[in-house]
Design a protein around this motif. Structure first.
Motif, mmCIF file in Angstrom:
data_model
loop_
_atom_site.group_PDB
_atom_site.id
_atom_site.type_symbol
_atom_site.label_atom_id
_atom_site.label_comp_id
_atom_site.label_asym_id
_atom_site.label_seq_id
_atom_site.Cartn_x
_atom_site.Cartn_y
_atom_site.Cartn_z
ATOM 1 N N PHE A 1 35.676 49.123 36.512
ATOM 2 C CA PHE A 1 35.032 48.898 35.217
ATOM 3 C C PHE A 1 33.982 47.809 35.393
ATOM 4 C CE2 PHE A 1 38.438 45.882 35.552
ATOM 5 C CZ PHE A 1 37.963 44.728 34.952
ATOM 6 N N TRP A 2 33.232 47.533 34.331
ATOM 7 C CA TRP A 2 32.193 46.502 34.341
ATOM 8 C C TRP A 2 32.644 45.339 33.461
ATOM 9 C CZ3 TRP A 2 28.315 47.141 37.727
ATOM 10 C CH2 TRP A 2 28.119 48.426 38.218
ATOM 11 N N HIS A 3 32.519 44.138 33.995
ATOM 12 C CA HIS A 3 32.886 42.917 33.268
ATOM 13 C C HIS A 3 31.610 42.151 32.917
ATOM 14 C CE1 HIS A 3 35.164 39.322 32.203
ATOM 15 N NE2 HIS A 3 34.266 38.642 32.886
ATOM 16 N N ASP A 4 31.490 41.755 31.660
ATOM 17 C CA ASP A 4 30.349 40.955 31.209
ATOM 18 C C ASP A 4 30.385 39.613 31.933
ATOM 19 O OD1 ASP A 4 28.495 39.358 29.843
ATOM 20 O OD2 ASP A 4 29.068 40.123 27.871
ATOM 21 N N LEU A 5 29.362 39.315 32.709
ATOM 22 C CA LEU A 5 29.349 38.106 33.531
ATOM 23 C C LEU A 5 29.319 36.829 32.698
ATOM 24 C CD1 LEU A 5 29.533 37.534 36.524
ATOM 25 C CD2 LEU A 5 27.057 37.631 36.658
ATOM 26 N N GLN A 6 28.913 36.929 31.433
ATOM 27 C CA GLN A 6 28.914 35.752 30.565
ATOM 28 C C GLN A 6 30.304 35.442 30.014
ATOM 29 O OE1 GLN A 6 25.888 36.799 27.694
ATOM 30 N NE2 GLN A 6 24.363 35.598 28.799
ATOM 31 N N GLN A 7 31.201 36.402 30.070
ATOM 32 C CA GLN A 7 32.541 36.219 29.530
ATOM 33 C C GLN A 7 33.469 35.633 30.593
ATOM 34 O OE1 GLN A 7 33.336 36.724 26.266
ATOM 35 N NE2 GLN A 7 31.134 37.048 26.132
ATOM 36 N N PRO A 8 34.307 34.676 30.203
ATOM 37 C CA PRO A 8 35.263 34.143 31.174
ATOM 38 C C PRO A 8 36.294 35.211 31.538
ATOM 39 C CG PRO A 8 35.690 33.261 28.985
ATOM 40 C CD PRO A 8 34.427 34.073 28.887
ATOM 41 N N PRO A 9 36.836 35.126 32.739
ATOM 42 C CA PRO A 9 37.863 36.102 33.128
ATOM 43 C C PRO A 9 39.129 35.886 32.314
ATOM 44 C CG PRO A 9 37.629 34.407 34.800
ATOM 45 C CD PRO A 9 36.560 34.156 33.783
ATOM 46 N N GLY A 10 39.747 36.967 31.922
ATOM 47 C CA GLY A 10 40.989 36.883 31.155
ATOM 48 C C GLY A 10 42.185 36.620 32.044
ATOM 49 N N VAL A 11 43.349 36.591 31.431
ATOM 50 C CA VAL A 11 44.576 36.280 32.168
ATOM 51 C C VAL A 11 44.923 37.327 33.213
ATOM 52 C CG1 VAL A 11 45.606 34.858 30.361
ATOM 53 C CG2 VAL A 11 45.984 37.324 30.354
ATOM 54 N N GLY A 12 44.400 38.534 33.095
ATOM 55 C CA GLY A 12 44.694 39.587 34.062
ATOM 56 C C GLY A 12 43.998 39.410 35.392
ATOM 57 N N TRP A 13 43.034 38.494 35.448
ATOM 58 C CA TRP A 13 42.294 38.274 36.688
ATOM 59 C C TRP A 13 43.139 37.486 37.677
ATOM 60 C CZ3 TRP A 13 37.237 39.472 38.307
ATOM 61 C CH2 TRP A 13 36.481 40.195 37.378
ATOM 62 N N HIS A 14 43.132 37.922 38.925
ATOM 63 C CA HIS A 14 43.769 37.179 40.011
ATOM 64 C C HIS A 14 43.058 35.828 40.129
ATOM 65 C CE1 HIS A 14 44.578 36.029 44.166
ATOM 66 N NE2 HIS A 14 45.633 36.842 44.126
ATOM 67 N N ALA A 15 43.799 34.758 40.381
ATOM 68 C CA ALA A 15 43.249 33.395 40.390
ATOM 69 C C ALA A 15 42.081 33.224 41.347
ATOM 70 C CB ALA A 15 44.350 32.395 40.715
ATOM 71 N N ASP A 16 42.170 33.764 42.557
ATOM 72 C CA ASP A 16 41.077 33.614 43.518
ATOM 73 C C ASP A 16 39.815 34.310 43.026
ATOM 74 O OD1 ASP A 16 42.736 32.181 45.236
ATOM 75 O OD2 ASP A 16 43.333 33.977 46.351
ATOM 76 N N PHE A 17 39.979 35.412 42.316
ATOM 77 C CA PHE A 17 38.818 36.149 41.823
ATOM 78 C C PHE A 17 38.241 35.505 40.571
ATOM 79 C CE2 PHE A 17 40.873 39.013 44.706
ATOM 80 C CZ PHE A 17 39.803 39.519 45.416
ATOM 81 N N ARG A 18 39.029 34.741 39.823
ATOM 82 C CA ARG A 18 38.469 33.941 38.731
ATOM 83 C C ARG A 18 37.474 32.942 39.302
ATOM 84 N NH1 ARG A 18 43.811 32.104 36.245
ATOM 85 N NH2 ARG A 18 44.687 34.156 35.943
ATOM 86 N N ARG A 19 37.880 32.304 40.391
ATOM 87 C CA ARG A 19 36.996 31.337 41.058
ATOM 88 C C ARG A 19 35.753 32.035 41.609
ATOM 89 N NH1 ARG A 19 38.022 28.190 46.534
ATOM 90 N NH2 ARG A 19 36.227 26.813 46.423
ATOM 91 N N ALA A 20 35.930 33.201 42.204
ATOM 92 C CA ALA A 20 34.801 33.955 42.742
ATOM 93 C C ALA A 20 33.840 34.369 41.628
ATOM 94 C CB ALA A 20 35.305 35.185 43.494
ATOM 95 N N LEU A 21 34.373 34.781 40.493
ATOM 96 C CA LEU A 21 33.543 35.190 39.369
ATOM 97 C C LEU A 21 32.706 34.008 38.870
ATOM 98 C CD1 LEU A 21 33.023 37.712 37.628
ATOM 99 C CD2 LEU A 21 34.751 36.840 36.060
ATOM 100 N N THR A 22 33.307 32.847 38.782
ATOM 101 C CA THR A 22 32.579 31.644 38.380
ATOM 102 C C THR A 22 31.467 31.338 39.374
ATOM 103 O OG1 THR A 22 34.514 30.757 37.248
ATOM 104 C CG2 THR A 22 32.813 29.170 37.901
#
Length: 144
Positions: free
Chosen positions: A110-131
């Protein structure tokens, strides 16, 4: 000296109206993630990125536009190399892909809006990568 495993993270973005979106997927056992995999000996980073993108998402018509930077993950002893990739043609809003990695998994893309913070379903390492990716896009392109 700590030995790190080098990983590549091919990043695919799309512009949707006023939003910049990043390609992500749900792993059936490990949360929401970005495509990432091991940079094998003898491969170029760009080649490894395109291989991982094809193996995990089924996208085979991509090219690497440029490097976005690197991010160390000391806790897991990995060093991630991010590459912005472009695809030929249109990608759907959602799709599933069966990867043979790790014994075989069905990934839900799926596509995630890059302006939106990752939700709780995101793996912790990928939250950091997204930031990290969000900041790089802000610095380089002023897209966000």
């Amino acid at each position: 000296m700590e030995k790190f495993v080098h990983k590549v993270a091919p990043i695919v973005l799309r512009q949707r109206s006023e939003r910049l979106e990043i390609l992500a997927f749900r792993h059936p056992r490990a949360g929401i993630q970005l495509v990432k995999g091991t940079w094998e000996k003898g491969e170029s980073a760009e080649g490894a990125s395109l291989r991982e993108l094809a193996e995990e998402s089924g996208i085979e018509n991509a090219t690497v536009e440029r490097a976005l930077g690197q991010l160390p993950f000391r806790r897991i002893r990995q060093h991630w190399h991010f590459y912005l990739c472009k695809t030929d043609g249109h990608l759907p809003d959602r799709w599933t892909f069966y990867t043979r990695d790790g014994g075989g998994h069905l990934f839900d893309f799926f596509w995630h809006d890059l302006q939106q913070p990752p939700g709780v379903g995101w793996h912790a390492d990928f939250r950091r990568a997204l930031t990290f990716v969000r900041r790089r896009m802000q610095e380089e392109e002023g897209l966000l």
